[in-house]
Design an enzyme around this catalytic site. Structure first.
Site, mmCIF file in Angstrom:
data_model
loop_
_atom_site.group_PDB
_atom_site.id
_atom_site.type_symbol
_atom_site.label_atom_id
_atom_site.label_comp_id
_atom_site.label_asym_id
_atom_site.label_seq_id
_atom_site.Cartn_x
_atom_site.Cartn_y
_atom_site.Cartn_z
ATOM 1 N N HIS A 63 -52.080 -155.077 21.876
ATOM 2 C CA HIS A 63 -51.329 -156.293 22.179
ATOM 3 C C HIS A 63 -51.770 -157.455 21.292
ATOM 4 O O HIS A 63 -51.485 -158.604 21.611
ATOM 5 C CB HIS A 63 -51.510 -156.675 23.648
ATOM 6 C CG HIS A 63 -50.781 -155.742 24.582
ATOM 7 N ND1 HIS A 63 -51.111 -155.603 25.907
ATOM 8 C CD2 HIS A 63 -49.757 -154.891 24.375
ATOM 9 C CE1 HIS A 63 -50.307 -154.707 26.485
ATOM 10 N NE2 HIS A 63 -49.481 -154.259 25.566
ATOM 11 N N LYS A 69 -44.544 -151.824 19.000
ATOM 12 C CA LYS A 69 -43.444 -151.088 18.379
ATOM 13 C C LYS A 69 -43.851 -149.648 18.154
ATOM 14 O O LYS A 69 -44.962 -149.362 17.719
ATOM 15 C CB LYS A 69 -43.123 -151.754 17.028
ATOM 16 C CG LYS A 69 -41.999 -151.153 16.267
ATOM 17 C CD LYS A 69 -40.786 -152.068 16.310
ATOM 18 C CE LYS A 69 -39.523 -151.397 15.841
ATOM 19 N NZ LYS A 69 -39.093 -150.282 16.653
ATOM 20 N N LYS A 105 -46.054 -146.107 21.510
ATOM 21 C CA LYS A 105 -45.353 -144.828 21.365
ATOM 22 C C LYS A 105 -44.859 -144.382 22.733
ATOM 23 O O LYS A 105 -45.480 -144.654 23.755
ATOM 24 C CB LYS A 105 -46.307 -143.764 20.815
ATOM 25 C CG LYS A 105 -45.592 -142.643 20.123
ATOM 26 C CD LYS A 105 -45.124 -143.094 18.767
ATOM 27 C CE LYS A 105 -44.460 -142.024 17.967
ATOM 28 N NZ LYS A 105 -44.267 -142.472 16.572
HETATM 29 P P1 NAD Z 1 -37.119 -134.496 13.694
HETATM 30 O O1 NAD Z 1 -37.042 -134.051 15.095
HETATM 31 O O2 NAD Z 1 -35.936 -135.166 13.087
HETATM 32 O O3 NAD Z 1 -37.521 -133.291 12.720
HETATM 33 C C1 NAD Z 1 -38.636 -132.471 12.889
HETATM 34 C C2 NAD Z 1 -38.300 -131.121 12.270
HETATM 35 O O4 NAD Z 1 -39.470 -130.296 12.280
HETATM 36 C C3 NAD Z 1 -37.215 -130.366 13.041
HETATM 37 O O5 NAD Z 1 -36.208 -129.936 12.157
HETATM 38 C C4 NAD Z 1 -37.977 -129.205 13.676
HETATM 39 O O6 NAD Z 1 -37.193 -128.044 13.856
HETATM 40 C C5 NAD Z 1 -39.073 -128.977 12.649
HETATM 41 N N1 NAD Z 1 -40.217 -128.238 13.179
HETATM 42 C C6 NAD Z 1 -40.734 -128.244 14.426
HETATM 43 N N2 NAD Z 1 -41.791 -127.427 14.528
HETATM 44 C C7 NAD Z 1 -41.936 -126.871 13.303
HETATM 45 C C8 NAD Z 1 -42.851 -125.916 12.770
HETATM 46 N N3 NAD Z 1 -43.818 -125.402 13.509
HETATM 47 N N4 NAD Z 1 -42.711 -125.554 11.463
HETATM 48 C C9 NAD Z 1 -41.731 -126.081 10.700
HETATM 49 N N5 NAD Z 1 -40.830 -126.990 11.161
HETATM 50 C C10 NAD Z 1 -40.940 -127.386 12.444
HETATM 51 O O7 NAD Z 1 -38.407 -135.436 13.637
HETATM 52 P P2 NAD Z 1 -38.741 -136.536 12.548
HETATM 53 O O8 NAD Z 1 -38.233 -137.827 13.040
HETATM 54 O O9 NAD Z 1 -38.372 -136.038 11.213
HETATM 55 O O10 NAD Z 1 -40.337 -136.597 12.695
HETATM 56 C C11 NAD Z 1 -41.189 -135.699 12.006
HETATM 57 C C12 NAD Z 1 -42.581 -136.283 11.941
HETATM 58 O O11 NAD Z 1 -42.530 -137.560 11.292
HETATM 59 C C13 NAD Z 1 -43.249 -136.534 13.285
HETATM 60 O O12 NAD Z 1 -44.634 -136.348 13.159
HETATM 61 C C14 NAD Z 1 -42.963 -138.003 13.546
HETATM 62 O O13 NAD Z 1 -43.898 -138.587 14.434
HETATM 63 C C15 NAD Z 1 -43.113 -138.544 12.141
HETATM 64 N N6 NAD Z 1 -42.440 -139.839 11.917
HETATM 65 C C16 NAD Z 1 -41.104 -140.001 12.132
HETATM 66 C C17 NAD Z 1 -40.503 -141.236 11.880
HETATM 67 C C18 NAD Z 1 -39.012 -141.473 12.024
HETATM 68 O O14 NAD Z 1 -38.552 -142.555 11.623
HETATM 69 N N7 NAD Z 1 -38.242 -140.527 12.523
HETATM 70 C C19 NAD Z 1 -41.294 -142.308 11.444
HETATM 71 C C20 NAD Z 1 -42.648 -142.114 11.216
HETATM 72 C C21 NAD Z 1 -43.203 -140.868 11.460
#
Ligand code: NAD
Length: 470
Positions: A63, A69, A105
């Site tokens: 905080h 966020k 989160k």
């Molecule tokens: P998403 O759900 O859009 O995509 C994740 C993909 O990973 C899916 O296609 C899923 O099928 C695949 N997956 C799951 N388990 C798997 C495995 N064992 N082997 C291979 N592929 C696998 O999620 P995202 O938004 O792309 O997020 C992915 C990562 O990025 C997470 O760690 C998330 O915290 C991080 N992240 C996301 C954002 C965002 O803006 N979306 C921002 C910062 C960080």
């Protein structure tokens, strides 16, 4: 109760970096501790009329600045430790890229692949109502965004639910980011994390001194890349690496298996195939690898884990052949693996920097919602008039006419997306420069430790300015 591996890893990274901050233990403790967390259990009606009790969390790690966020994750692996660890990474991430928010989160324990659209909507709306009731959401309180298993659709349900329950609030769209553009979102947010990953890798590989230290040829052109996870982050990162960076995407791993082609894969066509067939299996121009996690160990220059945490661990770290591990996901390399990889001379571009593009553009979306006006609207026309005048003066001075097509390109005012993308690139490059400088100045062994230390100092500074610590 023993803490989870992911939680312990992040905590150990923090402690390792603390040594380079020169801060007193009490202040370090305040930066490290999660400030508030809620654990929810609520009922959601399934499509057959039965009731499912859903477990969910929201953690507000810090905080020191408000609002907090962070994304909302839908996954069957969600738990309290994971949510807190992810929230803490958000705090450090925001500090690194100069986003004036604390970290948070949310997590909902459901298998995102197995729920119907109807259940997904009822669940999202109920989760939002619970957050409102507990005062864990609001433009000045806590602002969610997409994460693993969620996207634009869930964000628009959250915004809609919030608006309906908080009718009298102005700027209520600023309660969540990652909304569709038609619902007060911002162009560029969907691809922002992946694009930020691309900019981060590109800039890092341009630093000739660092590349020399790690024995890597500078530049991303022609580099062989394996990506794990073809979701939001993985798809866009791979796509920009291939199209703008001219890297070769030789492997793509998904949970059902992976694709391998040393000559390179076309990311768009692989993604299209998977959308149509629901699997990578059967894609014609590549070898299908049944055990997708094995693909992480194949030969390449850059490994981009973009799925989930702890994918590279004590078990497989010793077999990773990539020279560079670019952490697009949160926490994909656990602390044991980090030690093994670092000792082996690998370059790790850490998550708290590399995937910060999402929160950076989310910040722009929040600002836009608060201002009630898009960025380009105020400047685009003015910019066009100025540039036209400049081109006309040039023509007078040189006595030469600029061809029409070129003239149009030169004078057009920036679109909102162009402004967002330019600011994102600038943010990523600036953040990496600061991490590099800190590393050199304090003689820090690796980039992750430097990034954690720099972020910790920045959060601590806010507490000092607020007078909470002398
Ligand atoms: P998403 O759900 O859009 O995509 C994740 C993909 O990973 C899916 O296609 C899923 O099928 C695949 N997956 C799951 N388990 C798997 C495995 N064992 N082997 C291979 N592929 C696998 O999620 P995202 O938004 O792309 O997020 C992915 C990562 O990025 C997470 O760690 C998330 O915290 C991080 N992240 C996301 C954002 C965002 O803006 N979306 C921002 C910062 C960080």
């Amino acid at each position: 109760m023993p803490r989870s591996r992911f939680f312990t890893s992040v905590d150990r990274y923090f402690k390792k970096a603390s040594v380079y901050t020169g801060l007193e233990p009490g202040l370090l403790d305040q930066v490290r501790t999660c400030n508030a967390v809620i654990r929810l259990r609520f009922p959601v009606k399934d499509d057959d009329g039965s009731i499912k009790v859903v477990e969910a969390y929201r953690a507000e790690h810090s905080h020191h600045r408000l609002p907090t966020k962070g994304g909302i994750r839908f996954s069957q692996h969600v738990n309290l430790d994971e949510t807190i660890a992810l929230a803490s990474l958000m705090t450090y991430k925001c500090a690194l890229v100069g986003v004036p928010f604390g970290g948070a989160k949310g997590g909902v324990k459901v298998n995102s692949r197995k729920i119907s659209e109807g259940f997904r909507e009822r669940l999202t709306r109920r989760y939002t109502a619970e957050l409102i009731r507990k005062n864990f959401i609001g433009p000045n309180i806590d602002v969610p965004a997409p994460d693993y298993g969620t996207g634009e659709k869930e964000m628009s349900w959250i915004a809609d639910t919030y608006q309906n329950l908080r009718m009298n609030e102005s700027n209520s769209y600023a309660c969540v980011t990652g909304k569709p553009v038609a619902m007060q979102g911002i162009p560029g947010r969907t691809q922002a994390t992946g694009l930020g990953v691309f900019y981060g890798i590109r800039y890092c590989l341009e630093q000739e001194d660092d590349m020399k230290e790690y024995g890597i040829e500078p530049g991303i052109k022609g580099k062989k890349v394996i990506v794990q996870g073809l979701g939001n982050v993985g798809f866009h990162a791979a796509s920009y690496l291939q199209k703008e960076g001219e890297s070769l995407i030789v492997g793509i791993a998904e949970y059902e298996g992976g694709l391998w082609n040393p000559e390179g894969l076309d990311v768009e066509s692989v993604s299209q195939f998977r959308k149509e067939h629901g699997t990578l299996k059967g894609y014609p121009e590549a070898e299908f690898i049944e055990e997708s996690e094995k693909l992480l160990e194949y030969p390449c220059d850059i490994l981009v884990p973009a799925a989930l945490e702890s994918q590279i661990n004590l078990e497989n770290a010793g077999r990773i052949q990539a020279k560079i591990i670019a952490e697009a996901a949160n926490g994909p390399v656990d602390e044991d693996a980090d030690e093994i990889l670092t000792k082996a001379g690998k370059l790790i571009i850490p998550d708290l920097f590399l995937n910060a593009g999402g929160v950076t553009v989310s910040y722009f979306e929040w600002l836009k919602n608060r201002a009630g006006v898009s960025f380009d609207r105020m400047i685009s026309r003015h910019e066009e008039i100025m540039k036209r005048e400049l081109v006309e003066q040039m023509e007078i001075l040189t006595q030469q006419q600029v061809p029409n097509a070129q003239r149009q390109r030169l004078i057009h005012g920036a679109s909102e997306e162009e402004l967002v993308v330019a600011a994102l690139e600038q943010t990523m490059n600036y953040a990496w420069r600061k991490i590099r400088e800190f590393r050199i100045e304090h003689n820090v062994p690796d980039f992750r430790t430097a990034a954690f230390a720099l972020a910790t100092k920045s959060v601590a500074q806010t507490y000092i300015i607020q007078g909470i610590f002398p």
